[in-house]
Design an enzyme around this catalytic site. Sequence first.
Site, PDB file in Angstrom:
ATOM      1  CD  GLU A 146      16.748  15.837  -1.010  1.00 57.56           C
ATOM      2  OE1 GLU A 146      16.037  15.984  -2.023  1.00 57.56           O
ATOM      3  OE2 GLU A 146      17.195  16.765  -0.328  1.00 57.56           O
ATOM      4  CE  LYS A 196      14.111  13.652   8.346  1.00 56.96           C
ATOM      5  NZ  LYS A 196      14.865  14.011   9.533  1.00 56.96           N
ATOM      6  CG  ASP A 232      20.557  12.806  12.556  1.00 58.92           C
ATOM      7  OD1 ASP A 232      19.702  13.647  12.882  1.00 58.92           O
ATOM      8  OD2 ASP A 232      20.841  11.813  13.250  1.00 58.92           O
ATOM      9  CE1 TYR A 253      16.359  20.818   3.722  1.00 65.17           C
ATOM     10  CE2 TYR A 253      18.439  19.763   4.283  1.00 65.17           C
ATOM     11  CZ  TYR A 253      17.257  20.380   4.668  1.00 65.17           C
ATOM     12  OH  TYR A 253      16.986  20.557   5.993  1.00 65.17           O
ATOM     13  CE  LYS A 256      13.574   9.904  11.229  1.00 59.32           C
ATOM     14  NZ  LYS A 256      12.920  10.527  12.256  1.00 59.32           N
ATOM     15  CB  CYS A 286      39.277   1.072  43.090  1.00 65.21           C
ATOM     16  SG  CYS A 286      40.325   1.406  41.674  1.00 65.21           S
ATOM     17  CB  CYS A 329      44.072   1.417  44.117  1.00 65.07           C
ATOM     18  SG  CYS A 329      42.582   2.294  44.580  1.00 65.07           S
ATOM     19  CB  CYS A 337      38.407   4.697  42.812  1.00 66.72           C
ATOM     20  SG  CYS A 337      39.973   4.545  43.642  1.00 66.72           S
ATOM     21  CB  CYS A 356      43.715   4.902  42.544  1.00 69.90           C
ATOM     22  SG  CYS A 356      43.041   3.947  41.175  1.00 69.90           S
TER      23      CYS A 356
HETATM   24  S1  IVH Z   1      13.222  19.096   3.011  1.00 71.60           S
HETATM   25  C1  IVH Z   1       8.999  21.223   4.586  1.00 71.60           C
HETATM   26  N1  IVH Z   1      15.358  17.651   2.701  1.00 71.60           N
HETATM   27  O1  IVH Z   1      14.380  16.956   8.075  1.00 71.60           O
HETATM   28  C2  IVH Z   1      10.292  20.666   5.027  1.00 71.60           C
HETATM   29  N2  IVH Z   1      14.667  18.149   4.911  1.00 71.60           N
HETATM   30  O2  IVH Z   1      11.272  16.831   9.072  1.00 71.60           O
HETATM   31  C3  IVH Z   1      11.255  20.518   3.904  1.00 71.60           C
HETATM   32  N3  IVH Z   1      16.186  17.281   6.618  1.00 71.60           N
HETATM   33  O3  IVH Z   1      13.364  20.137   9.049  1.00 71.60           O
HETATM   34  C4  IVH Z   1      12.484  19.887   4.361  1.00 71.60           C
HETATM   35  N4  IVH Z   1      17.621  16.355   5.253  1.00 71.60           N
HETATM   36  O4  IVH Z   1      15.868  19.598   9.141  1.00 71.60           O
HETATM   37  C5  IVH Z   1      14.522  18.220   3.590  1.00 71.60           C
HETATM   38  N5  IVH Z   1      17.279  16.426   2.277  1.00 71.60           N
HETATM   39  C6  IVH Z   1      16.441  16.987   3.123  1.00 71.60           C
HETATM   40  C7  IVH Z   1      16.650  16.906   4.512  1.00 71.60           C
HETATM   41  C8  IVH Z   1      15.738  17.503   5.376  1.00 71.60           C
HETATM   42  C9  IVH Z   1      17.320  16.595   6.509  1.00 71.60           C
HETATM   43  C10 IVH Z   1      15.565  17.666   7.889  1.00 71.60           C
HETATM   44  C11 IVH Z   1      15.216  19.120   7.982  1.00 71.60           C
HETATM   45  C12 IVH Z   1      13.728  19.167   8.158  1.00 71.60           C
HETATM   46  C13 IVH Z   1      13.408  17.787   8.643  1.00 71.60           C
HETATM   47  C14 IVH Z   1      12.075  17.348   8.106  1.00 71.60           C
END
Ligand code: IVH
Length: 699
Positions: free
Chosen positions: A124, A126, A128, A235, A323, A417, A420, A440, A446
């Site tokens: 799934e 990750k 941010d 999640y 990643k 600048c 001007c 400036c 200006c």
């Molecule tokens: S599962 C034991 N699922 O990534 C940790 N984490 O380094 C279980 N994150 O702290 C986390 N998307 O902030 C999980 N689909 C996802 C995620 C997710 C983002 C972040 C989360 C976590 C860090 C893991």
Amino acid sequence: MSAATMPATIAVARKRHAELAAEIAAHDASYYEEDAPTVSDATYDALRQELLEIEKHFPALAGAESPSQRVGSTPSGKFAKVRHRVPMLSLANAFDEEDVRDFLGRVRRFLNLGENDELAVTAEPKIDGLSLSLRYEDGKLVEAATRGDGMEGENVTANALTVKDIPNQLKGNVPKVIEVRGEIYMDKADFAAMNARQEKAGEKVFANPRNAAAGSLRQQDVKITASRPLRFFAYSWGEAPELPADTQLGVVEALGNWGHRVNPLMKLCKSVDELLAHYRLIESQRATLGYDIDGVVYKVNSLDYQTRLGFVSRSPRWGLAHKFSAEQATTVLEAIDIQVGRTGALTPVARLKPVTVGGVVVSNATLHNEDEIARKDIRVGDTVIVQRAGDVIPQIVSVVTEKRPRGAKPYEFPTTCPICKSHAVREERASGKTDAVRRCTGGLICAAQRIERLKHFASRSALDIEGLGDKIIEEFASGGLITYPQDIFTLESRDKKSDSRLEDRDGWGESSVTNLFGAINARRNVALDRFIYALGIRHVGETTARVLARAYGSAGHFRDRMIAAGDQAGESWQELTSLDGIGDIVAEAIVDFFDEPHNVEVVDALLKHVHPQPLEAVSRSSPVADKTVVFTGALERMTRDEAKAMAERLGAKVSGSVSKKTDLLVAGPGAGSKLKEAEKHGVEVIDEAEWFRRVGNPS
Ligand code: IVH
């Protein structure tokens, strides 16, 4: 890190380890505590990776103090602490396919699975953002906590309750207790719109959606959180004595049925090839997804297996974060343009030969300031590596020096600048440091600064003149109709006498002109704080403008005192710097503004047309009227901002520091130096309960 670069002795390794640890700690502090990262994720990951490699070879260095033993941040102290009943840990990272294969191999070995035994794993996105734990008892949300250091986070329940994606009540057949965990984040489009609003209002702008999400959630005034476009994906879970299923996928589906949002891209995979194919699919959708993701998370699907696998150090053996590499591309730097902002800042912008970076066409990149250009030795004509790492504004990572055209010269940052031709200087700060920004010195001479200031003056948070947006201002300014803010208020009378009437212009008509003049006239009686904010003084945002408006009461008085404050030995300077939230930098910016005769001319001319109104009357009869009050320590019944607003409504002046002028110190638990200072000066000290007893309960 290759074996070749691995330190040969523990002494060398210890030195490098200490350097890395210090650097990581500094980045952690700016990232977690100030919500303002100083390096890209990829750079940060590389530092951590190097540190982990060293620890693998020299395990003695992996002590409790090492960043490898910590997750996230220490709670900031702004919120009450929450001890996680089940720690909120982090995932180990993988950066290539080999790491993923190793992970599955480790899992199989640990579980003693044969080659033909099935091992189902979910994949799934990750997200941010930042992780959040939501505790539900009998289906009702009772506590929300940030991750903090993994063991102890911050109580942000009131904030979480304002997030629309987070149900306050779960629906259906729910267990007595369940902690739902997931990610708080912000959609890219919402982030861009919010940042634009913040910038216009002179408020903090965030570097990327993740920092905006963190900064928006961790607000003491929940009204601010409520006004921010936060989203949430569930999640995972923490304490959960009864689970609704025995697989990762099954539980996540149940979270969805109970009313949480779950990610539609989660997939159950049966082989490493299937996992990697899903990784690539998610990566290909990254640019169009609407929110930032920085990898793909794999989790062993069977919860029985998860229990058996358990944890190693601070990460589960059953999970992995694969990643994405930062999105980079190579292109040619065609020119460096200098933009001039409202306060005269010269900002260099890289004009690039258009190139696609992770699905988005990039033709401009930020160059930050002249030091950055010099440090990276960026020259026009260079082939450069551009990166879009979650951030909206792409950056130039480095120059491919081998491809530098013959004769390319080091970039010379202009010292005048471009608009001007006034001198552009880097100011010396009081601290002795030179400002990174060159400005400036032309002020209102200006044209660029004039136009930017006009836009600011009429903008929503300032005079809020409906119909006088950026485009119209540019049209009027380039046509010579408006040069200074005061010209806005003479527009109608000049137009009446003119032979080329506004209503005859392209795109205008009788009613749009009438509406515009109506909107302008409606703003002749504007609140004083808006007026002060509209002047566009550096560092004076809406909050500071309000402080000034309250303290000085009228525009004329404000003007006179600010001119007088130019004498830093005098009483006016003292008065200005004693105001809450006004430090030397802000005070100097205000004084500099009024030291410039052009600016005073504008203020005086404006005051012939605009009549700034004092802020709503404050009570003169309350027990704290005209008293100088300081709040310190933890307050339980009100946030600091509420306390301040209440005191000001009651006619008190709120100050940030205790001096002999202080009349009252309201001290909550944990009060420290201010309490001592108050005792030294014999200032009366009361607690929060006594405060409410005295002022009644006005809210
Ligand atoms: S599962 C034991 N699922 O990534 C940790 N984490 O380094 C279980 N994150 O702290 C986390 N998307 O902030 C999980 N689909 C996802 C995620 C997710 C983002 C972040 C989360 C976590 C860090 C893991």
